[in-house]
Design an enzyme around this catalytic site. Structure first.
Site, PDB file in Angstrom:
ATOM      1  CB  VAL A   1      -0.964  -0.009   1.213  1.00 22.59           C
ATOM      2  CG1 VAL A   1      -1.597   1.366   1.417  1.00 22.59           C
ATOM      3  CG2 VAL A   1      -2.043  -1.064   1.022  1.00 22.59           C
ATOM      4  CD  GLU A   2       2.559   3.664   3.795  1.00 25.00           C
ATOM      5  OE1 GLU A   2       2.957   4.674   3.190  1.00 25.00           O
ATOM      6  OE2 GLU A   2       1.679   3.715   4.687  1.00 25.00           O
ATOM      7  CB  THR A   3       6.598   2.339  -1.539  1.00 27.80           C
ATOM      8  OG1 THR A   3       7.042   1.091  -0.990  1.00 27.80           O
ATOM      9  CG2 THR A   3       6.702   3.432  -0.483  1.00 27.80           C
TER      10      THR A   3
END
Length: 309
Positions: free
Chosen positions: A93-95
């Site tokens: 989700v983050e990167t």
């Protein structure tokens, strides 16, 4: 410059270095408006939010990441009690597993938000103080590691690396999980995995506890206002949940800790509801959003399913 001198004194840093570093930071004119909340009346939509993070590209990248780091994920799960699918969900989700770690100079992003935070924000003073603290943490971090403070890139809010840790989180929770003598959240998946697991342990992740249970309602006894009043903070026992008209699945009925009723709005359609545990709440300590937490959980589940032979 007064801030620079204060930081140098508090952190025992070279005052000239701190002044020079802050003096080289540049205002990012477009960043302050990115901090403003959506216009009032903008409907939230879980399905639209979910589609941004759970798609074939991210799932395929997650499968590759999991397979390449399976032994490290298993070691982290054994040591910290955090399931592999939660760790993989966070980094995805983050990167997208390092594909998009941000292109803003961290010093510029943090200085912009520390000194030019938008005053139209409803919590402007609190948020500006947060970013001043993060700028201070960043300066301390860069001074200790003797690296070029102009080099690190990250998000427009100053988050860095595959897990998008803020500087204070790097200082508190990042670990050298492969024992090579350095912490690298940009290029070293082992340190990323260990640091995410360590973060969750610090925020009271309970090993073996599900993050959520399915829930339905008994219209005759439903007290939705009371169930939603604590927001995402786990507050109710399984028995009090039932007494207020929320019917848990079989596993949820056996849950012994506190629960929260999580509402995920779907625009003009009916909301989605789940029962969140203390572990669901722990995921929201990474990003204070139930929509975010659900995306992490469901992305990890989708990747785990795609891993099946």
């Amino acid at each position: 410059m007064q801030f620079a001198d204060d930081v140098a004194t508090r952190r025992n840093l070279d005052p000239a270095w701190v002044r020079t570093t802050i003096g080289r930071a540049r205002l990012l004119p477009g960043v302050p408006r990115l901090m403003l909340p959506p216009a009032r009346g903008t409907p939230k939509n879980w399905r639209a939010y979910r589609s941004r993070f759970i798609d074939p590209v991210r799932i395929a990248a997650g499968v590759r990441f999991w397979r390449a780091n399976a032994a490290t994920l298993a070691r982290a799960e054994a040591q910290f009690g955090v399931p592999s699918d939660i760790i993989v969900g966070i980094v995805g989700v983050e990167t997208i597993y390092g594909q998009n770690m941000g292109s803003f100079r961290v010093i510029d992003a943090l200085a912009t938000l520390a000194f030019d935070f938008p005053q139209a924000h409803p919590r402007a003073a609190e948020r500006q103080a947060f970013f001043r603290d993060e700028l201070e943490s960043f300066l301390s971090l860069e001074s200790r590691t003797a690296t070029d403070p102009m080099a690190p890139l990250g998000s427009y809010a100053g988050a860095m690396g595959m897990p998008q840790f803020m500087p204070s989180s790097i200082a508190k929770y990042a670990i050298d999980f492969d024992g090579d003598g350095r912490i690298d959240l940009v290029n070293d998946p082992a340190d990323v995995i260990g640091s995410v697991a360590n973060y969750f342990r610090a925020f009271n992740w309970q090993p073996g506890m599900p993050a959520l249970y399915s829930v339905s309602f008994d219209p005759a006894t439903l007290d939705l206002d009371a169930l939603l009043a604590p927001d995402i903070l786990p507050t109710f026992s399984a028995a009090s949940f039932r007494a207020k008209g929320a019917l848990l699945d079989a596993q949820g009925q056996r849950h012994t800790g506190p629960l929260a009723l999580i509402e995920l709005q779907n625009g003009d359609d009916a909301p989605t509801f789940v029962a969140g545990t203390e572990n669901f709440y722990a995921i929201t300590r990474y990003n204070w959003s139930s929509y975010y937490a659900m995306s992490v959980i469901e992305l990890g589940q989708e990747i785990r399913a795609a891993m099946a032979p």
